[in-house]
Design a protein around this motif. Structure first.
Motif, short mmCIF file in Angstrom:
data_model
loop_
_atom_site.label_atom_id
_atom_site.label_comp_id
_atom_site.label_asym_id
_atom_site.label_seq_id
_atom_site.Cartn_x
_atom_site.Cartn_y
_atom_site.Cartn_z
N LEU A 1 0.78 -1.08 0.16
CA LEU A 1 -0.12 0.06 -0.04
C LEU A 1 0.89 1.21 -0.04
CD1 LEU A 1 -3.21 0.54 1.89
CD2 LEU A 1 -1.62 2.40 1.92
N ASP A 2 2.14 1.22 0.96
CA ASP A 2 2.93 2.35 0.97
C ASP A 2 3.46 2.53 -0.44
OD1 ASP A 2 1.82 2.62 3.73
OD2 ASP A 2 3.62 1.94 4.33
N ALA A 3 3.80 1.66 -1.17
CA ALA A 3 4.42 1.88 -2.48
C ALA A 3 3.41 2.31 -3.38
CB ALA A 3 5.34 0.53 -2.73
N GLY A 4 2.30 2.57 -3.12
CA GLY A 4 1.29 2.96 -4.19
C GLY A 4 0.74 1.83 -5.08
N GLY A 5 0.48 0.87 -4.38
CA GLY A 5 0.23 -0.54 -5.15
C GLY A 5 -1.32 -0.41 -5.68
N TYR A 6 -2.10 0.43 -5.12
CA TYR A 6 -3.47 0.56 -5.39
C TYR A 6 -3.69 1.80 -6.41
CZ TYR A 6 -5.38 -2.17 -1.61
OH TYR A 6 -5.90 -3.11 -0.92
N ARG A 7 -2.68 2.39 -6.62
CA ARG A 7 -2.92 3.58 -7.70
C ARG A 7 -1.91 3.12 -9.03
NH1 ARG A 7 -5.53 7.36 -5.43
NH2 ARG A 7 -5.48 7.32 -3.04
N ASP A 8 -1.02 2.24 -8.95
CA ASP A 8 -0.02 1.82 -10.01
C ASP A 8 -0.88 0.75 -10.75
OD1 ASP A 8 1.68 1.07 -11.79
OD2 ASP A 8 3.41 1.05 -10.31
N SER A 9 -1.12 0.58 -11.91
CA SER A 9 -2.11 -0.42 -12.60
C SER A 9 -0.93 -1.51 -12.98
CB SER A 9 -2.73 -0.03 -13.97
OG SER A 9 -1.72 0.62 -14.85
N ALA A 10 0.40 -1.15 -12.77
CA ALA A 10 1.31 -2.47 -13.40
C ALA A 10 1.07 -3.68 -12.84
CB ALA A 10 2.77 -1.84 -12.85
N CYS A 11 0.78 -3.78 -11.73
CA CYS A 11 0.50 -5.04 -10.94
C CYS A 11 -1.00 -5.79 -11.05
CB CYS A 11 1.14 -5.25 -9.77
SG CYS A 11 2.75 -5.77 -9.53
N TRP A 12 -1.94 -5.10 -11.71
CA TRP A 12 -3.11 -5.21 -11.90
C TRP A 12 -3.47 -5.93 -13.34
CZ3 TRP A 12 -6.23 -4.85 -7.47
CH2 TRP A 12 -5.59 -3.95 -6.29
N TYR B 1 -8.40 -9.93 -6.50
CA TYR B 1 -7.74 -8.87 -7.35
C TYR B 1 -6.66 -8.37 -6.70
CZ TYR B 1 -11.40 -9.27 -10.68
OH TYR B 1 -12.55 -9.61 -11.86
N GLU B 2 -6.91 -8.16 -5.35
CA GLU B 2 -5.83 -7.40 -4.34
C GLU B 2 -5.05 -8.69 -4.19
OE1 GLU B 2 -7.91 -4.43 -1.44
OE2 GLU B 2 -9.11 -6.27 -1.69
N ALA B 3 -5.31 -9.74 -4.09
CA ALA B 3 -4.36 -10.97 -3.67
C ALA B 3 -3.56 -11.06 -4.87
CB ALA B 3 -4.87 -12.16 -3.36
N GLU B 4 -3.82 -10.98 -6.10
CA GLU B 4 -3.23 -11.23 -7.18
C GLU B 4 -2.06 -10.03 -7.26
OE1 GLU B 4 -2.42 -12.96 -10.30
OE2 GLU B 4 -3.43 -14.52 -9.70
N ALA B 5 -2.55 -8.96 -7.22
CA ALA B 5 -1.53 -7.65 -7.25
C ALA B 5 -0.64 -7.65 -6.26
CB ALA B 5 -2.49 -6.24 -7.17
N TYR B 6 -0.98 -8.01 -5.16
CA TYR B 6 0.23 -8.03 -3.97
C TYR B 6 1.11 -9.30 -4.39
CZ TYR B 6 3.00 -8.96 -0.17
OH TYR B 6 3.83 -9.16 0.89
N ALA B 7 0.71 -10.21 -4.82
CA ALA B 7 1.68 -11.48 -5.48
C ALA B 7 2.63 -10.90 -6.47
CB ALA B 7 1.14 -12.52 -5.81
N CYS B 8 2.20 -10.20 -7.43
CA CYS B 8 2.83 -9.38 -8.44
C CYS B 8 4.14 -8.37 -7.74
CB CYS B 8 2.02 -8.81 -9.28
SG CYS B 8 2.80 -7.54 -10.60
N PHE B 9 3.50 -7.66 -6.75
CA PHE B 9 4.42 -6.76 -5.99
C PHE B 9 5.30 -7.49 -5.36
CE2 PHE B 9 5.24 -4.76 -2.11
CZ PHE B 9 5.82 -3.58 -2.22
N ALA B 10 5.24 -8.75 -4.83
CA ALA B 10 6.16 -9.47 -3.93
C ALA B 10 7.17 -10.31 -4.87
CB ALA B 10 5.54 -10.27 -3.23
N GLY B 11 6.82 -10.06 -6.13
CA GLY B 11 7.55 -11.26 -7.28
C GLY B 11 7.10 -12.81 -7.01
N ARG C 1 -20.08 -8.00 -16.27
CA ARG C 1 -19.79 -6.47 -16.80
C ARG C 1 -18.35 -6.11 -16.45
NH1 ARG C 1 -19.95 -1.55 -13.59
NH2 ARG C 1 -19.58 0.05 -15.12
N THR C 2 -17.49 -5.57 -17.26
CA THR C 2 -16.09 -5.39 -16.87
C THR C 2 -16.01 -3.92 -16.45
OG1 THR C 2 -15.29 -6.68 -18.88
CG2 THR C 2 -13.69 -5.18 -18.03
N LEU C 3 -15.43 -3.76 -15.34
CA LEU C 3 -15.11 -2.47 -14.88
C LEU C 3 -13.80 -1.77 -15.10
CD1 LEU C 3 -17.15 -3.86 -12.76
CD2 LEU C 3 -16.46 -2.58 -11.07
N SER C 4 -13.69 -0.62 -15.08
CA SER C 4 -12.59 0.07 -15.41
C SER C 4 -11.50 -0.02 -14.21
CB SER C 4 -12.60 1.59 -15.84
OG SER C 4 -13.12 2.21 -14.79
N PHE C 5 -10.37 0.28 -14.39
CA PHE C 5 -9.45 0.08 -13.28
C PHE C 5 -9.90 1.12 -12.15
CE2 PHE C 5 -5.65 2.07 -11.31
CZ PHE C 5 -5.22 0.72 -10.67
#
Length: 685
Positions: free
Chosen positions: A212-223, A275-285, A232-236
């Motif tokens: 969260l502190d690294a801006g993980g929720y605002r950076d779309s790189a790991c989503w 989705y949050e779990a997937e994004a965190y996994a990406c962030f953690a490598g 229905r598909t939602l936007s980021f």
């Protein structure tokens, strides 16, 4: 000490004979106590009785301790070998590289002292039966801890040891062939997985805060995945706007003002969606596990050991690793604490496994899915790293989990069912039966009988076990075993004694028909999982006819009381008991050990659900609370509730254990089964 349970010698003799350990008693007569003291002979016999009792209650450490006490009293080599075979087995430990110290302790209590066994390669002649924790230590390598049954350890390949360079921090090595036994997933094929690494602990609040502190929720790189809800598909931006805490700030649903509660840094993070779990996994490598990789590490078959030491207390999560429930590869909290998202989809849902602190204990064994947007407080994260991608693509595919809500279904009408029943009828043609072999042991007389089957011009084999004691006519129990017999293509039955040999020791005869597709009658059937194929339909009807013809044969025997017949079904045989006891009216009692309804669809004329209301025989069902195949609420209860047996003549018992209840609660199963037969067949004279 064995002396704590003094009894008269005649009482001891009666107890052992009642338990059927005739061979042990014969050996005990040849005991030559070290001091020549007759009291020590009595203690040895008492100890054998105690070992049998403790083994039946899964207290393998207690049984092993008794054997150690008896060892100094016994000078007869055959008796000593018999005692140690009851409580231990030879195990060989190998490591890559060799030279590691091997340490062992009982699974529980988890704070027991480690016992050093020696260096690898190491042969341990008397390794305790049951589940043990084992630790390997070698200078220059990271320690490795595992927990498993002695039988697995005896056949295990070399254990690979890692260095800090070869093992990611906080992880352990996992791998092997995996077959998922969970309600609704039994139909999936086995997969061979390459070695991979799994985090020993769940992701903590402290670790997630870095994301969260690294801006993980605002950076779309790991989503990486499209946000899809209700088609229905939602936007980021639309999706992320919903991923807020209790105060409307970005973060897990359980946090406030973008931070976890005070003192909760080492608690597992909860309140995150897939989705949050997937994004965190990406962030953690790292990545989320597939259901195959998760089950490879978890091995829910061992829930009877793992679950009691895991966090299902409904009060909240605990610091990771605080609970001692550890899996076969040394991974903590796979059971309880928080649920763990996996990679696999089921429509718009994703599998989330292991159950959380607020779930029922059997959730460790179940295959749960939730909407990918679900942010329940007990939804957490466990990470893996795939060093070998063998079968990864196959393990990652979407899985449509079959599920049947039996309380929303209705069995077929009586008129329709009568048409189905006719499919199970056969002509009572001559049996042309022959006893093809006979063998006598200390526990029973075994006869292998061949007779004409009711179909296809085939010959049917049935194995009849007669008690050594008494002259008959004997009450007889007909056995429908677990599905393991589908995969064994020879007539040997070494498992019969371990599973239901006590039926014979109680003074009753036991018959095992060699059902079509089992043992040497192997066919094109390769699984017990029900489906809609004609092949499966035909086999179910053949099994019922095999059962009926075997009873026809019993009625020709003067040493069999054909008016006092009972059914016992275990696992596969428990499920099939819903059909077998509906179409076969000659049973006076039925016991189903690990039974329930399957989640897969099948043709209605072989669907146990349509047969249950036509079952009228007194029926006892014994199931484990953590059964990985027959979940209590969705499988067992509708099975029981739909039985046509009168309320006073049907009963189910839930015990703390898993699907292998004949192992987990052996003494209870024996006691309740024999009491049921005594009630409806009459006591054995």
């Amino acid at each position: 000490s064995v002396r704590r349970r003094p009894r008269t010698f005649s009482m001891i003799t009666a107890a052992i004979l009642a338990l059927g350990v005739v061979g042990a008693w014969v050996l005990a007569q040849r005991v030559a106590p070290a001091t020549g003291d007759a009291d020590q002979t009595a203690q040895v016999v008492t100890g054998l009785d105690e070992i049998s009792r403790l083994r039946g209650e899964r207290d393998y450490p207690g049984a092993y301790a008794i054997a150690r006490e008896l060892d100094d009293m016994v000078t007869n080599d055959s008796l000593r070998a018999y005692i140690w075979a009851r409580v231990s087995r030879p195990v060989t430990f190998r490591t890559e590289p060799p030279g590691a110290f091997v340490l062992r302790r009982d699974y529980a209590p988890a704070d027991a002292e480690w016992e050093e066994l020696g260096r690898t390669p190491l042969e341990v002649e008397r390794f305790p039966r049951g589940v043990s924790r084992v630790r390997f230590e070698l200078e220059g390598y990271l320690p490795r801890e595992i927990a498993n049954w002695s039988g697995y350890l005896a056949a295990a390949p070399p254990f690979k040891l890692d260095t800090e360079e070869t093992l990611p921090r906080g992880m352990t090595r996992v791998g092997g062939t995996v077959k998922i036994w969970a309600p609704g997933l039994e139909q999936l094929d086995s997969l061979v997985l390459g070695d991979f690494f799994m985090s020993i602990h769940e992701v903590t609040n402290r670790q997630y805060k870095a994301f969260l502190d690294a801006g993980g929720y605002r950076d779309s790189a790991c989503w990486h995945h499209a946000f899809v809800r209700d088609g229905r598909t939602l936007s980021f931006d639309e999706a992320i706007a919903e991923f807020t805490d209790l105060t409307g700030r970005l973060g897990p649903s359980t946090w406030e003002v973008g931070i976890y509660p005070e003192g909760a840094a080492d608690l597992p993070v909860g309140g995150v969606n897939w989705y949050e779990a997937e994004a965190y996994a990406c962030f953690a490598g790292r990545e989320l596990p597939t259901i195959y990789h998760w089950y490879a590490a978890a091995k829910p078959d061992d829930s009877g050991y793992v679950v009691p030491l895991s966090n299902y207390d409904s009060k909240g999560p605990a610091p990771v690793g605080e609970y001692a429930g550890v899996s076969q590869y040394g991974v903590y909290d796979l059971a309880g604490n928080v649920r763990e998202w996996t990679r696999n989809a089921d429509g718009e849902n994703r599998f989330i496994l292991g159950g959380g602190w607020n779930d029922l204990k059997y959730s460790f064994n179940d295959a749960i899915t939730l909407p990918a947007f679900d942010r329940s407080p007990s939804n957490g994260i466990r990470l893996v790293q795939y060093s070998d991608t063998t079968s990864l693509a196959a393990a990652s595919t979407s899985v449509e989990r079959p599920f049947r809500d039996y309380y929303s279904e209705s069995p077929v009408s009586d008129d329709v069912f009568e048409l189905y029943r006719q499919m199970y009828a056969y002509d009572r043609a001559p049996l042309n039966a022959t006893v093809i072999s006979s063998d006598t042991t200390s526990d029973w007389i075994r006869e292998d009988i061949e007779m004409d089957a009711a179909y296809g011009g085939e010959r049917l084999t049935a194995i009849l076990f007669l008690p050594r004691a008494g002259e008959g006519p004997y009450q007889t129990v007909v056995y429908f075993p677990g599905s393991g017999v589908i995969y064994v293509h020879s007539r040997g039955t070494p498992w019969v004694g371990g599973n239901v040999g006590w039926v014979v020791q109680s003074g009753r005869a036991l018959m095992l028909p060699v059902y079509k597709g089992t043992f040497e009658r192997a066919s094109d059937l390769h699984t017990d999982v029900q489906d809609e194929a004609n092949t499966y339909r035909d086999h179910v009807i053949w099994w019922a006819k095999d059962l009926g013809r075997s009873i026809d044969y019993l009625e020709t025997r003067p040493d069999i009381d054909a008016d006092r017949l009972a059914y016992i079904g275990h696992s596969w045989g428990g499920m099939m008991g819903g059909i077998m006891t509906a179409v076969e009216p000659r049973f006076k009692a039925s016991v189903l050990v690990a039974a329930g309804l399957a989640m897969q669809s099948t043709q209605p004329m072989v669907d146990p659900f349509n047969f249950l209301p036509r079952v009228t025989v007194p029926t006892l069902i014994l199931n484990g609370r953590h059964d990985s195949w027959f979940a209590v609420e969705s499988s067992l209860r509708p099975f029981f509730d739909n039985l046509g047996t009168s309320e006073q003549d049907k009963k189910f018992i839930i015990v703390d254990g898993g699907h292998p209840i004949l192992r987990d609660e052996r003494n209870l199963v024996i006691r309740e089964t024999l009491d049921w037969y005594d009630r409806y067949l009459g006591p054995v004279e």
